[in-house]
Each structure stands twice: as C-alpha cells, then as structure tokens.
Design an enzyme around this catalytic site. Sequence first.
Site, PDB file in Angstrom:
ATOM      1  N   ASP A 101     -25.197  50.396 -10.920  1.00  0.00           N
ATOM      2  CA  ASP A 101     -25.888  51.278 -11.857  1.00  0.00           C
ATOM      3  C   ASP A 101     -24.938  52.355 -12.377  1.00  0.00           C
ATOM      4  OD1 ASP A 101     -25.799  53.281  -9.909  1.00  0.00           O
ATOM      5  OD2 ASP A 101     -27.826  52.888  -9.194  1.00  0.00           O
ATOM      6  N   VAL A 102     -25.432  53.148 -13.314  1.00  0.00           N
ATOM      7  CA  VAL A 102     -24.568  54.092 -14.033  1.00  0.00           C
ATOM      8  C   VAL A 102     -23.885  55.077 -13.091  1.00  0.00           C
ATOM      9  CG1 VAL A 102     -24.547  55.962 -15.727  1.00  0.00           C
ATOM     10  CG2 VAL A 102     -25.898  53.911 -16.172  1.00  0.00           C
TER      11      VAL A 102
END
Length: 316
Positions: A101-102
């Site tokens: 994820d980011v």
Amino acid sequence: MSQFASAVYRTLQGLFAVYKPPGVHWKLVRDSIETNLLKGLNSLKQPAVRQQVRFLPGTSEGSSGKELTLTAIVLPVLADHVLAKGSNYCHLKVGAGHRLDVRSSGVLVLGVGHGNKLLVDMYNAHLTKDYTVHGMFGRATDDFSDTGKMIEKTTYDHVTRDMLERILAAIQGSNHKALITHSKIDLKSQEAYELAVDGQIRPMEKSPPIITGIHCLHFAPPEFTLEIQCLHETQHYLRKIIHEIGLELKSTAVCTHVRRTRDGMFTLSDALLRTHWDLESIHSVIKYCSPKVKAELQKAMALKHRILVCDDDSFE
C-alpha cells in the site's frame, strides 16, 4: 546497450524486484518502470527502414526537343518513418506481484513478458514474506498508523521488553495452531511430521493472515521494532497487530512504518532502487535472478505436492 531492440525485447522475460519507496502507489511504480522500459527499447538499434524503387519523371533534350523520361531511384518508405507510424514499441505488459500500500515500502516483485505467468506461479506457491514493522507506544488511532486520527492516549512506562517478548510468543503460538489448521494435514503421518519439524508446513490455498515468526529487533520505549514472517497478510493487518500488542500490554500503540524485506525468493539485495529503474539494469537483473526463480519455484511446487499428499492421506 548497443544491441538491436528486437533481440533485447525477446530476452526481456522474467521476474525482478524493485524497492518501492513510501508515499508512492504501487501502480505509479509499475507505470514508471513500463515507461522507462519502452523508452529504453525505442532508444536501441531499430530495423532498417524499408526501401522502395520509385520512377521519377523528368525531361531531357532529344532529337525532337524535350522528351519525358523516367528515372529509377531508391527512396525510404515514408510510412516506416517514426513521425508517421510512431515508436516501434508502444506497449509492454508489466505485472505486479504481492502489492504494497501507499504508506509501506520495500520489496515489490514485478514481471514482464513470460514473467507475468511466473507471478501466478509465485502466488500459487504461497511463499512467506518478511517485514520490519516499527511501532510506538502511547497512543491509538482509527487506522492503527501514526498518521491516523488519534482516539486515545495512554502511559507506557510499565511496559518492559520481557512483557513484549511474552506477548510475541503467545502470538506465534496461536498462529502456529492456525497454520496447522489451515494446512489441513494430519500430523500423525510421518511425512507431515517431517514437514512440521523442518518448518515447511503452510496452507496451499487462500487462508486468513498467518504469522509464522515474530521477533523484537529493537526496544527503546516508546519506540520498538519487530521482524515478522507471514503469509496471506496485508499491511493493514500488520498495523493492526501493533495496535493489539499495545492493548495486550495494557497500553496503546501505533504503527509508524511497514517495510517488506523479503517476498519469496527476492530480498532487499535483489531490489532495484529508483535510480536503476532502466532497461539495462532491469534486463541484467532478470537474467541474474532467473536461475534462482526457477529453482525456488520448482522447490515450492515439490513442497506443495508433498503437503497435498499429506492432505489426501489425512482423509483416508
């Protein structure tokens, strides 16, 4: 690289790993690499432009004055010009393996060409992954990260490393039971027992997240760092683990960073930094990692067969 683009393109087949920095979406990483690969291919030697014979009209002085003549001349096919047809390489399928994820960073495995099929094989092998997870005692947030909305503040002066180690041992023990349950094998068989002793038991189908190992690397309250080996996890799940550890210690904790240090056979030493996301570096690392990828996937498939045989025997 002084090779022809077509030769490089044919051998640009396999898996490689890059280091995804925090704050960047994995799709942006993949798209940037695809763009760089296409740019690199189009900068290499291209096939020679086709030539065609054209008869150009002209005039010449003859016995009866000016006469029409045709002169044969070889000219390039304008349809082959880059300004007319565009670049030779406009699309290249780059696939991503287990996503990050980011907010997370670390090893991100990508595949190009035949490597997209190898990504599926890697997924079906259910290989474990390693993470370094950083936590901080003293507060709780709505998404278990240090950037989330704070919902509680607590003290942590009573927390010791021994207390933390006991919680980690309990987590590993409960996950070991889940590992055996979801592997669906009978430990009474000799084959299954040997697999368990070697620590090679794992589910061969999708299961809830399972932690196969968890250790404390650093403890300096309020900060602490854990090393976690797991499979079928998400980074949100790992942040939640930090939150639950805080609650078990009669305090609270948030996750400050998640970093993947290994994904199957790929480690940090295999991961290309952003400055090396170019055709030459990626082509070289695919060639270098190819024997290791092949050997590890064969080993994983053999292990999967052994586990499935144990699974079948347990129902007889």
